[in-house]
Design an enzyme around this catalytic site. Sequence first.
Site, mmCIF file in Angstrom:
data_model
loop_
_atom_site.group_PDB
_atom_site.id
_atom_site.type_symbol
_atom_site.label_atom_id
_atom_site.label_comp_id
_atom_site.label_asym_id
_atom_site.label_seq_id
_atom_site.Cartn_x
_atom_site.Cartn_y
_atom_site.Cartn_z
ATOM 1 N N GLU A 20 -15.384 -5.661 4.244
ATOM 2 C CA GLU A 20 -14.507 -4.554 4.657
ATOM 3 C C GLU A 20 -14.307 -4.538 6.175
ATOM 4 O O GLU A 20 -13.287 -4.078 6.673
ATOM 5 C CB GLU A 20 -15.075 -3.203 4.188
ATOM 6 C CG GLU A 20 -14.993 -2.980 2.678
ATOM 7 C CD GLU A 20 -13.576 -2.665 2.156
ATOM 8 O OE1 GLU A 20 -12.762 -2.126 2.914
ATOM 9 O OE2 GLU A 20 -13.313 -2.992 0.976
ATOM 10 N N CYS A 46 -18.633 -9.343 -7.983
ATOM 11 C CA CYS A 46 -18.092 -8.257 -7.164
ATOM 12 C C CYS A 46 -16.836 -8.850 -6.551
ATOM 13 O O CYS A 46 -16.876 -9.974 -6.020
ATOM 14 C CB CYS A 46 -19.067 -7.843 -6.070
ATOM 15 S SG CYS A 46 -18.316 -6.736 -4.846
HETATM 16 N N1 DGL Z 1 -15.451 -4.711 -5.294
HETATM 17 C C1 DGL Z 1 -16.301 -3.930 -6.086
HETATM 18 C C2 DGL Z 1 -16.914 -4.657 -7.257
HETATM 19 O O1 DGL Z 1 -16.329 -5.598 -7.760
HETATM 20 C C3 DGL Z 1 -17.273 -2.970 -5.471
HETATM 21 C C4 DGL Z 1 -17.632 -2.973 -4.055
HETATM 22 C C5 DGL Z 1 -18.251 -1.630 -3.682
HETATM 23 O O2 DGL Z 1 -17.485 -0.702 -3.538
HETATM 24 O O3 DGL Z 1 -19.481 -1.537 -3.562
HETATM 25 O O4 DGL Z 1 -17.951 -4.292 -7.749
#
Ligand code: DGL
Length: 262
Positions: A150, A182
């Site tokens: 981020e 993720c």
């Molecule tokens: N991008 C997200 C995922 O695939 C989550 C990242 C987060 O907000 O901690 O789990």
Amino acid sequence: MKSIGIFDSGVGGLTVARQVIELLPNESVTYLGDTARVPYGNKDPQTILRYALECVNFLLSQDVKMLVIACNTICAYAWDEILNRVSIPVVGVIDSGLKTLLHVTKNNKVAILGTSATISSGIYPKEIKFRNPLAEVHSIAAPLFVPIVEEGFMEHKVAELIAEEYLASLKSSNIDSVLLACTHYPFLRKVIEKALGEKISVMDASGACAKEVALVLQEKGLQATSMSPKHRFFVSGSASKFQQLGEKFLGKKIENICEIAL
Ligand code: DGL
């Protein structure tokens, strides 16, 4: 012309949006990143569910024809609830990731990297064992990867150090495949691959998820008829920060970004 609604806690879902836009050039995408409240991965299950439903309600208000949950954490905690509440098709990254991983592994020894919430949900080991009872699954929570992405620190030394710390135990295991469970993590693929060494394959769900989107659109007869797609982006945080990172991640200019309150 209705669009495909894709959402995530932040910029991570752009990994999926990029594949969808590349595979389906006639389709319009409406992307929502809840950048003011990212990360979701360290929140409690009720909060994740509440945030997820707020995202869904927003996208429904934009009249999308389909929902793509481009966030493993949301899929892990809100999948059933979302499915119960909406009448349009829903596709999520967990199923796509599982298919990709089980297709690639040769020795059935695999690892999952995800947020703390995704890992503690236990959904991946449960689903992997259900599909392949012989599989051995290592689960690693790698929460610091999310703020690194981020903040756009993918090339920074700090990313390498953290990757080495998180992944050290996998080097001495005999796994042959790692799933980036993720959607933020594919932006760190280089440092993750470096920390794991050449023998371990690293994969993510985005390609398979885009194919699933194409399949569902076709099955339901929902494909775009016009050839002039319009992509729109909504964020709950700063539009300029999203634009800077988002253009890099999406590999194209982002013009329509709107800041919203969820
Ligand atoms: N991008 C997200 C995922 O695939 C989550 C990242 C987060 O907000 O901690 O789990």
